[in-house]
Design a protein around this motif. Structure first.
Motif, PDB file in Angstrom:
ATOM      1  N   VAL A 469      10.584  40.978  34.083  1.00  0.00           N
ATOM      2  CA  VAL A 469      10.585  42.330  34.627  1.00  0.00           C
ATOM      3  C   VAL A 469      11.826  43.049  34.111  1.00  0.00           C
ATOM      4  N   GLY A 470      11.871  44.355  34.309  1.00  0.00           N
ATOM      5  CA  GLY A 470      12.994  45.129  33.807  1.00  0.00           C
ATOM      6  C   GLY A 470      14.307  44.711  34.446  1.00  0.00           C
ATOM      7  N   ASP A 471      15.365  44.605  33.631  1.00  0.00           N
ATOM      8  CA  ASP A 471      16.671  44.238  34.173  1.00  0.00           C
ATOM      9  C   ASP A 471      17.743  45.259  33.819  1.00  0.00           C
ATOM     10  N   GLU A 487      23.307  48.731  33.929  1.00  0.00           N
ATOM     11  CA  GLU A 487      22.958  47.323  34.133  1.00  0.00           C
ATOM     12  C   GLU A 487      23.955  46.663  35.067  1.00  0.00           C
ATOM     13  N   HIS A 488      23.429  45.727  35.874  1.00  0.00           N
ATOM     14  CA  HIS A 488      24.258  44.884  36.729  1.00  0.00           C
ATOM     15  C   HIS A 488      23.586  43.522  36.809  1.00  0.00           C
ATOM     16  N   PRO A 489      24.318  42.432  36.609  1.00  0.00           N
ATOM     17  CA  PRO A 489      23.713  41.092  36.675  1.00  0.00           C
ATOM     18  C   PRO A 489      23.000  40.854  38.003  1.00  0.00           C
ATOM     19  N   GLY A 490      21.799  40.304  37.918  1.00  0.00           N
ATOM     20  CA  GLY A 490      21.054  39.959  39.120  1.00  0.00           C
ATOM     21  C   GLY A 490      20.290  41.098  39.751  1.00  0.00           C
ATOM     22  N   VAL A 515      13.925  52.098  42.253  1.00  0.00           N
ATOM     23  CA  VAL A 515      14.085  51.104  43.313  1.00  0.00           C
ATOM     24  C   VAL A 515      14.550  49.808  42.658  1.00  0.00           C
ATOM     25  N   VAL A 516      15.672  49.282  43.108  1.00  0.00           N
ATOM     26  CA  VAL A 516      16.295  48.112  42.486  1.00  0.00           C
ATOM     27  C   VAL A 516      16.150  46.906  43.413  1.00  0.00           C
ATOM     28  N   ILE A 517      15.629  45.819  42.842  1.00  0.00           N
ATOM     29  CA  ILE A 517      15.384  44.595  43.605  1.00  0.00           C
ATOM     30  C   ILE A 517      16.496  43.577  43.317  1.00  0.00           C
ATOM     31  N   THR A 518      16.934  42.892  44.376  1.00  0.00           N
ATOM     32  CA  THR A 518      17.931  41.824  44.237  1.00  0.00           C
ATOM     33  C   THR A 518      17.301  40.546  44.799  1.00  0.00           C
ATOM     34  N   PRO A 519      16.531  39.822  43.993  1.00  0.00           N
ATOM     35  CA  PRO A 519      15.722  38.714  44.520  1.00  0.00           C
ATOM     36  C   PRO A 519      16.513  37.542  45.071  1.00  0.00           C
ATOM     37  N   ASN A 520      17.778  37.407  44.704  1.00  0.00           N
ATOM     38  CA  ASN A 520      18.570  36.267  45.170  1.00  0.00           C
ATOM     39  C   ASN A 520      19.500  36.623  46.322  1.00  0.00           C
TER      40      ASN A 520
END
Length: 558
Positions: A469-471, A487-490, A515-520
């Motif tokens: 997915v887009g990062d 960009e930001h890691p994660g 909308v930015v997802i942070t899955p961890n």
């Protein structure tokens, strides 16, 4: 673990194992496809930075939000139950809420606690309460079209709908997210479905595409929907007045091309018939074989790609063949909307494209949840996507010489050469430089659509793909083909949306929202707002609930 750095994204020459890159150490993103609960009442968000006070409206998103029903699991990312999201923005503050679409399939699945309607990659299992003979006979039933409209928000005649690629849409209330009415395209015109990505003229007239099937084979149809209701005082009106502008027979009657979108200029619709094919026999026998629709979708690299140019006023079709046999233009990826009509008889079409048509079948939930070397393998065997430009000549006749480049524009290296009667061979121009390769290419492109669709433009925005997915978020400047990156890691941003500043005079006066997802990290999804000019972050609104990865959008200004 952080995502691989841009310098670590190595290109490799396509080999016998079809590895396109040599990336290692991709972080697991399985929570991107985790089921969530709806949040039907608005909740406050935590604002950091500044949300410009001139932004006032509903930022709407749509996407899969439920991937299991009882003990049954959906197989493909596209199969999850539609969850509608609303970010209400006013006075620098943001509230969030979400609702599952009240579709027939969602209701039936919920009531039976199992998957009872087949989706793109998932076959509904026979009712366990039936006897063996009844379950056996149910395998021979033709698959029913799903009304799980989890792809996009669209507007027709000023009303908001959510849609997918079947013949069903649902009218929804953009304020409450309540499902209002189920609408069937086939009740108004002879089509068996329509895309989830229509295009709209400045006067509000909307164009779309849909297939129909008859004894003569598959047919592609260009659809026109009028800009206003035929009876303004009737709020119940939906697609009345819709017409078919023209019909185009499929080159292969039993295996039409799959398409996700199309392109449009002031005077033309451009349909791309590509080598991603749908085997209709496999699709209609899928339930008998225990296979989903996706089993009947395949890429045939031996076939040509054909551009069909359709005059919007007359419905006349002009087909041009293009590209080497091992290339294609991905309609699953085609979202760069600007098509420009020039007075010198050329039509310029920009799109995002890849040289391999297998990506759509790689987004099974199992792949999205992989980790370690297994995840790296999925990514490295997927072709990258890049923005390209084609220039199509409009005035080709029997007097036009063969073997001559018909693109007379000095600012473009794309070519268009007549090779035979009614056949023009086209090659593309890259709309990027080498730097984009280090970001994994670009997808989900958007422009300042309201003001620049069908007109010359300078900027477009999209996601870089150093993961499945887009990062990253990317701003491309066609003057010099330079780019700016957020960009930001994660962090994994969804499709960027340009919102113009009221009274804007320059093309990039406004903001980009994503909308930015942070899955961890638990309950840490946020709405991001960037200055479109500088691509610097202005602010974010953090949502205190989990949200799955969402893609397509709608924005309604108050």
């Amino acid at each position: 673990m952080s995502p691989p750095s841009s310098t670590g994204l190595k290109k490799t020459k396509k080999n016998k194992d079809h590895h396109y890159t040599d990336v290692h150490g991709l972080p697991c993103i399985e929570k991107i496809v985790a089921s969530v609960d709806e949040t039907p009442e608005p909740i406050s968000t935590n604002i950091s930075g500044t949300i410009p006070e001139w932004i006032s409206g509903n930022f709407l998103r749509n996407g899969p939000g439920k991937f299991e029903i009882g003990n049954n699991k959906f197989n493909h990312w596209f199969d999850g139950m539609a969850l509608l999201h609303q970010f209400k923005i006013a006075g620098g503050q943001v509230t969030y809420k979400s609702r599952f679409l009240g579709s027939d399939c969602y209701t039936a699945n919920s009531e039976n606690s199992r998957i009872v309607v087949s989706e793109f990659g998932t076959v509904a299992m026979p009712d366990p309460c039936k006897n063996f003979f009844q379950r056996f006979l149910s395998r021979f039933e033709l698959p029913k079209a799903s009304d799980n409209d989890n792809v996009s928000f669209v507007t027709y005649k000023g009303d908001y709908y959510v849609s997918t690629e079947t013949n069903f849409m649902h009218k929804v209330d953009p304020e409450t997210l309540e499902t209002k009415e189920k609408v069937d395209w086939s009740k108004f015109i002879a089509v068996n479905g329509a895309t989830a990505h229509p295009h709209t003229d400045p006067d509000g007239t909307t164009y779309n595409m849909g297939n129909s099937y008859s004894a003569k084979g598959a047919i592609y149809n260009i659809i026109r929907v009028p800009p206003t209701k035929t009876t303004p005082e009737n709020p119940e009106e939906t697609l009345e007045g819709a017409t078919v502008v023209c019909s185009i027979p499929s080159v292969d009657k039993a295996r039409p091309s799959y398409y996700h979108s199309f392109a449009m200029s002031e005077n033309y619709v451009v349909f791309i018939e590509q080598p991603i094919k749908m085997d209709l026999l496999k699709i209609v026998t899928g339930k008998l074989r225990g296979k989903g629709i996706s089993d009947g979708v395949y890429w045939d690299p031996k076939l040509e790609t054909i551009f069909h140019l359709i005059n919007k006023q007359t419905g006349k079709v002009r087909p041009w063949s293009r590209m080497p046999l091992n290339s294609w233009e991905s309609q699953f990826l085609l979202k760069l909307n600007s098509v420009k009509y020039y007075e010198d008889g050329l039509l310029v079409m920009d799109l995002c494209a890849a040289d391999d048509g297998k990506a759509i079948n790689n987004y099974i939930v199992q792949n999205m949840r992989k980790s370690g070397e297994a995840l790296d393998e999925v990514y490295n065997t997927m072709c990258r996507v890049f923005p390209r430009r084609f220039v199509l000549p409009l005035n080709v006749d029997k007097e036009t010489p063969c073997g001559q480049n018909l693109n007379s524009r000095p600012d473009s290296t794309a070519t268009a050469t007549k090779t035979a009667k009614d056949k023009v061979f086209c090659t593309h121009e890259d709309l990027h430089d080498e730097e984009l390769h280090s970001y994994g290419g670009l997808e989900f492109p958007q422009i300042n659509y309201a003001k620049y669709n069908t007109k010359p433009y300078r900027y477009f925005y999209g996601c870089g793909f150093r993961h499945l997915v887009g990062d990253t978020l990317i701003k491309m400047d066609l003057q010099g083909k330079k780019m700016k990156v957020w960009e930001h890691p994660g962090l994994y941003p969804s499709e960027p949306v340009f919102v113009p500043l009221p009274g804007a005079t320059e093309e990039d006066d406004g903001v980009i929202m994503s909308v930015v997802i942070t899955p961890n990290k638990d309950k840490s999804t946020f709405l991001l707002v960037l200055d479109a000019k500088t691509f610097k972050e202005l602010g974010r609104a953090e949502v205190p609930v989990n949200i799955p990865y969402v893609h397509n959008f709608g924005y309604c200004r108050h």
